[in-house]
Design a protein around this motif. Structure first.
Motif, PDB file in Angstrom:
ATOM      1  N   LEU A 150      12.527  54.272   3.511  1.00  0.00           N
ATOM      2  CA  LEU A 150      12.785  55.707   3.367  1.00  0.00           C
ATOM      3  C   LEU A 150      13.921  55.936   2.369  1.00  0.00           C
ATOM      4  O   LEU A 150      15.066  55.560   2.624  1.00  0.00           O
ATOM      5  N   HIS A 151      13.590  56.565   1.252  1.00  0.00           N
ATOM      6  CA  HIS A 151      14.569  56.866   0.206  1.00  0.00           C
ATOM      7  C   HIS A 151      15.161  58.256   0.469  1.00  0.00           C
ATOM      8  O   HIS A 151      15.120  59.141  -0.396  1.00  0.00           O
ATOM      9  N   THR A 152      15.698  58.449   1.662  1.00  0.00           N
ATOM     10  CA  THR A 152      16.203  59.761   2.067  1.00  0.00           C
ATOM     11  C   THR A 152      17.645  59.644   2.534  1.00  0.00           C
ATOM     12  O   THR A 152      18.208  58.551   2.592  1.00  0.00           O
ATOM     13  N   VAL A 191      13.483  50.766   6.866  1.00  0.00           N
ATOM     14  CA  VAL A 191      14.526  50.410   5.901  1.00  0.00           C
ATOM     15  C   VAL A 191      15.078  51.667   5.239  1.00  0.00           C
ATOM     16  O   VAL A 191      14.317  52.517   4.764  1.00  0.00           O
ATOM     17  N   PHE A 192      16.399  51.765   5.195  1.00  0.00           N
ATOM     18  CA  PHE A 192      17.069  52.831   4.450  1.00  0.00           C
ATOM     19  C   PHE A 192      17.813  52.215   3.275  1.00  0.00           C
ATOM     20  O   PHE A 192      18.158  51.026   3.284  1.00  0.00           O
ATOM     21  N   VAL A 212      16.045  49.454  12.472  1.00  0.00           N
ATOM     22  CA  VAL A 212      16.629  49.926  11.214  1.00  0.00           C
ATOM     23  C   VAL A 212      17.340  48.809  10.455  1.00  0.00           C
ATOM     24  O   VAL A 212      18.106  48.026  11.022  1.00  0.00           O
ATOM     25  N   ASN A 213      17.061  48.726   9.163  1.00  0.00           N
ATOM     26  CA  ASN A 213      17.736  47.827   8.238  1.00  0.00           C
ATOM     27  C   ASN A 213      18.202  48.633   7.029  1.00  0.00           C
ATOM     28  O   ASN A 213      17.687  49.723   6.761  1.00  0.00           O
ATOM     29  N   ILE A 398      13.951  40.638   5.347  1.00  0.00           N
ATOM     30  CA  ILE A 398      13.239  41.500   6.299  1.00  0.00           C
ATOM     31  C   ILE A 398      11.783  41.050   6.447  1.00  0.00           C
ATOM     32  O   ILE A 398      11.257  40.968   7.563  1.00  0.00           O
ATOM     33  N   ILE A 399      11.127  40.766   5.336  1.00  0.00           N
ATOM     34  CA  ILE A 399       9.742  40.293   5.380  1.00  0.00           C
ATOM     35  C   ILE A 399       9.659  38.987   6.161  1.00  0.00           C
ATOM     36  O   ILE A 399       8.796  38.817   7.032  1.00  0.00           O
TER      37      ILE A 399
END
Length: 404
Positions: A150-152, A191-192, A212-213, A398-399
């Motif tokens: 999320l690019h937020t 992811v953020f 969350v990462n 993460i993967i």
């Protein structure tokens, strides 16, 4: 294991998310070296689900005919959007049929129409992610492992609410939130791109906190150095619109020029570009403002400037600001999203108003030696947190963790 990055746009689009997704395509071998998994990209510019690499790239903007068609489409799209923006039903139809929701659905339909054998999917937007889970539910398919990036700023749909404020608190807004929660529930990792964004999200959705990462956006290093000669050469980069709020910088420049020799370069196209040009004329700033439109080769333009400014009302972690750090530019950034994580003795964190931005730029213009120290600090921060290698290692961990 095979991992597919599914994106509703094109990796050649001129926005931050597209640049990040293109990194996944360009650095496929490096991902494999770090995590041992094959990472591929599926976007609208790929005729196959596997990205072919530089030898067979389809550069969408390369033909004159495409450029003309795109310009016509942009003008018509902006006109329609302004017409629909003022009504609830018009906004709902835009979002469902012309904007992100429909793009997400179309992307997932194309994804399932082709042969694939991937084991996990990475989405870089909430709309395509929801469309995927919805498709699986309707067709009684078992979803694959999903990583949602999320690019937020952590507040879901804030960008949509800035562009379409009349949906705030409506029934449709609640529908959007329910769709988003489907993604949070079934995604294996969320992811953020900044610590601040992740913190905001975890406060709102503590039940998903363990998923969350944080992985900072990263870009390749370049050898760029600005010139500090007593003048203030400001530059801002991004889609020209309400969210980026570039029109505010014109009012700032009018005041700043009373105190120092300052110019402004605006890079980017968008729905508010003509409005900004008109405002520059009203303020009699034509001589000191350059509108370069949407373009490639932004890095070359940054070399002609010595201060990056941003007046955004909303951000995740802007790639344009990271590019400014790489170019050793001091920065003036609004305190939104993860922008405070882009400042360590290299600039000013301000609120998106005329007074604070103006005061910061005037202060910057007073001391050339201070400007040079800020420049060094920008590059030091870039090398410490925002390199391409750092980003790839973050996603690789993460993967790898998801498969173990």
């Amino acid at each position: 294991m095979k991992v597919k990055v599914v994106y509703y746009g094109s990796i050649y689009d001129r926005n931050g998310a597209a640049k990040v997704v293109r990194t996944f395509a360009d650095q496929r071998q490096l991902f494999f070296a770090y995590c041992g998994h094959d990472v591929m990209v599926f976007d609208k510019s790929c005729s196959e689900s596997v990205y072919k690499g530089s030898e067979n790239e389809v550069k969408l903007g390369s033909s004159l005919l495409y450029s003309i068609k795109r310009k016509i489409k942009t003008v018509l799209g902006n006109t329609i959007m302004e017409k629909y923006r003022n009504s609830y039903f018009g906004t709902k139809r835009l979002l469902e049929r012309a904007c992100w929701v429909e793009k997400g659905r179309n992307t997932i339909d194309r994804y399932f129409s082709q042969s694939f054998d991937d084991d996990a999917i990475i989405f870089h937007d909430i709309f395509t992610c929801w469309a995927y889970f919805d498709y699986c539910k309707r067709n009684k398919l078992e979803p694959k492992k999903v990583i949602l990036v999320l690019h937020t700023n952590g507040e879901m749909f804030k960008m949509a609410l800035i562009n379409f404020p009349n949906i705030n608190g409506t029934r449709y807004h609640k529908v959007m939130n329910k769709r988003a929660e489907v993604c949070y529930r079934y995604a294996k990792r969320i992811v953020f791109v900044s610590e601040g964004s992740a913190k905001v999200f975890k406060q709102q959705y503590p039940v998903y906190a363990e998923k969350v990462n944080v992985v900072y956006n990263g870009i390749e290093d370049m050898s760029i150095s600005p010139v500090f000669d007593g003048t203030v050469k400001m530059v801002t980069v991004g889609t020209v619109g309400r969210r980026k709020n570039q029109i505010l910088l014109l009012d700032c420049l009018k005041i700043i020029r009373k105190h120092c020799d300052a110019t402004l370069t605006v890079i980017g196209g968008g729905p508010s570009l003509e409005e900004c040009k008109q405002r520059a004329k009203e303020l009699k700033l034509d001589q000191w403002v350059s509108f370069l439109g949407s373009m490639d080769g932004v890095a070359n333009e940054l070399t002609k400037c010595n201060l990056f400014v941003m007046s955004s009302l909303d951000e995740g972690l802007p790639i344009a600001a990271i590019e400014a750090l790489r170019a050793k530019l001091p920065v003036v950034l609004t305190d939104v999203g993860g922008c405070r994580e882009l400042i360590e003795d290299n600039g000013y964190l301000v609120q998106p108003n005329v007074d604070e931005i103006t005061d910061a730029v005037i202060d910057f213009g007073k001391d050339v030696e201070k400007q040079k120290k800020m420049s060094e600090a920008s590059y030091r921060l870039f090398k410490g947190k925002f390199t391409l290698d750092s980003m790839i290692r973050g996603y690789s961990r993460i993967i790898d963790d998801m498969f173990h």
